[in-house]
Design a protein around this motif. Structure first.
Motif, PDB file in Angstrom:
ATOM      1  N   UNK A  15       0.840  -1.212   0.000  1.00 26.73           N
ATOM      2  CA  UNK A  15       0.000   0.000   0.000  1.00 26.73           C
ATOM      3  C   UNK A  15       0.864   1.246   0.000  1.00 26.73           C
ATOM      4  N   UNK A  16       1.949   1.213   0.769  1.00 34.70           N
ATOM      5  CA  UNK A  16       2.876   2.347   0.801  1.00 34.70           C
ATOM      6  C   UNK A  16       3.578   2.492  -0.552  1.00 34.70           C
ATOM      7  N   UNK A  21       4.276   5.403  -5.551  1.00 27.63           N
ATOM      8  CA  UNK A  21       4.346   5.354  -7.009  1.00 27.63           C
ATOM      9  C   UNK A  21       3.480   6.440  -7.637  1.00 27.63           C
ATOM     10  N   UNK A  22       2.336   6.720  -7.019  1.00 29.50           N
ATOM     11  CA  UNK A  22       1.438   7.760  -7.519  1.00 29.50           C
ATOM     12  C   UNK A  22       2.151   9.106  -7.554  1.00 29.50           C
ATOM     13  N   UNK A  23       3.012   9.326  -6.551  1.00 31.10           N
ATOM     14  CA  UNK A  23       3.665  10.622  -6.372  1.00 31.10           C
ATOM     15  C   UNK A  23       4.990  10.756  -7.100  1.00 31.10           C
ATOM     16  N   UNK A  24       5.722   9.641  -7.254  1.00 30.98           N
ATOM     17  CA  UNK A  24       7.116   9.808  -7.671  1.00 30.98           C
ATOM     18  C   UNK A  24       7.520   9.146  -8.986  1.00 30.98           C
ATOM     19  N   UNK A  28       5.272   6.181 -17.612  1.00 29.89           N
ATOM     20  CA  UNK A  28       5.649   4.889 -18.174  1.00 29.89           C
ATOM     21  C   UNK A  28       6.095   3.916 -17.086  1.00 29.89           C
ATOM     22  N   UNK A  29       6.909   4.401 -16.161  1.00 28.94           N
ATOM     23  CA  UNK A  29       7.383   3.546 -15.066  1.00 28.94           C
ATOM     24  C   UNK A  29       6.220   3.163 -14.160  1.00 28.94           C
ATOM     25  N   UNK A  30       5.313   4.086 -13.956  1.00 29.46           N
ATOM     26  CA  UNK A  30       4.126   3.784 -13.141  1.00 29.46           C
ATOM     27  C   UNK A  30       3.255   2.718 -13.812  1.00 29.46           C
TER      28      UNK A  30
END
Length: 185
Positions: A15-16, A21-24, A28-30
Motif C-alpha cells: 500500500x505504501x 508510485x502515484x507521487x514519484x 511509463x514507469x508507473x
C-alpha cells in the motif's frame, strides 16, 4: 512435502509502495509498476503487452499469444481484471501515446529467442526506485508480482491466486505464496 524456503513474505507494505508510485514515478514507469503489482503480470508479459490486449470496456488485460509474445504455458494465457483507478490511468496513458503499439515505451521488439530481451525502458528505473523503497530482494520486479499473488491468495484463496498469476500447477503457488496478510494491498 513441498519446501517452504521459496515462500514470499514482503518486508515492504505494498500500500505504501502504491501511494509512493502515484507521487514519484513517471507515467511509463508507473504503468510498468501497476501491471506487475496490480495485474500480477510477469515482466515479459508486461514488456510486450500491446494496447490491443487492454479492454477498457471489460476492465481487463488479456495475456495471450501475439506477434511478439508467447505465454509461458497454456495456463499463462489468461484475462486479468484491473480496478477502475488503474484503468483510468491506463486510459489517460493511451490517449497520450495513441500511436504506440505497446503499453510500455521501449526499443522495437526482437523476434522470440531463447534468451529474454526486455525492450521497455521503465525496468531499470523501476528497479532502482524499488530499491530506494526498501525492496531488497534479488529480483525486485518479481517481488511486485509476488505481492500481487499474495494479496489474491490472502483474499480469495490459492486457486484464485494460481489463476491470477497464470501458474500451470497449484503446487507452484502453494510453494511460493503466503496466505497471511503479509503482502495485502
Amino acid at each position: 512435502v513441498t519446501s517452504t524456503t521459496r515462500r514470499f513474505e514482503s518486508t515492504v507494505d505494498p500500500r505504501a509502495l502504491y501511494a509512493a508510485a502515484q507521487e514519484s514515478l513517471d507515467a511509463d514507469t508507473r504503468a510498468a509498476f501497476l501491471l506487475l503489482l496490480v495485474g500480477g503480470l510477469r515482466r515479459g508479459e508486461a514488456d510486450l503487452l500491446p494496447w490491443a490486449s487492454v479492454d477498457f470496456t471489460a476492465g481487463t488485460v488479456r495475456i495471450e499469444t501475439t506477434k511478439w509474445f508467447t505465454p509461458k504455458s497454456r495456463e499463462s494465457t489468461r484475462t486479468v481484471p484491473l480496478p477502475a483507478d488503474v484503468l483510468r490511468f491506463l486510459a489517460e496513458r493511451r490517449a497520450a501515446v495513441s500511436d504506440a503499439e505497446f503499453v510500455l515505451k521501449g526499443t522495437p521488439p526482437r523476434p522470440a529467442s531463447r534468451c529474454n530481451h526486455y525492450r521497455a525502458t521503465a525496468w531499470e528505473t523501476l528497479t532502482a526506485w524499488l530499491r530506494t523503497q526498501g525492496v531488497k530482494t534479488l529480483t525486485p520486479l518479481h517481488s511486485l508480482r509476488k505481492m500481487s499473488g499474495s494479496l489474491i491468495y490472502a483474499t480469495a484463496g490459492i486457486e484464485a491466486a494460481r489463476r491470477h498469476l497464470g501458474h500451470r500447477d497449484i503446487s507452484t503457488t502453494a510453494a511460493s505464496y503466503l496466505q497471511s496478510g503479509a503482502a495485502t494491498v
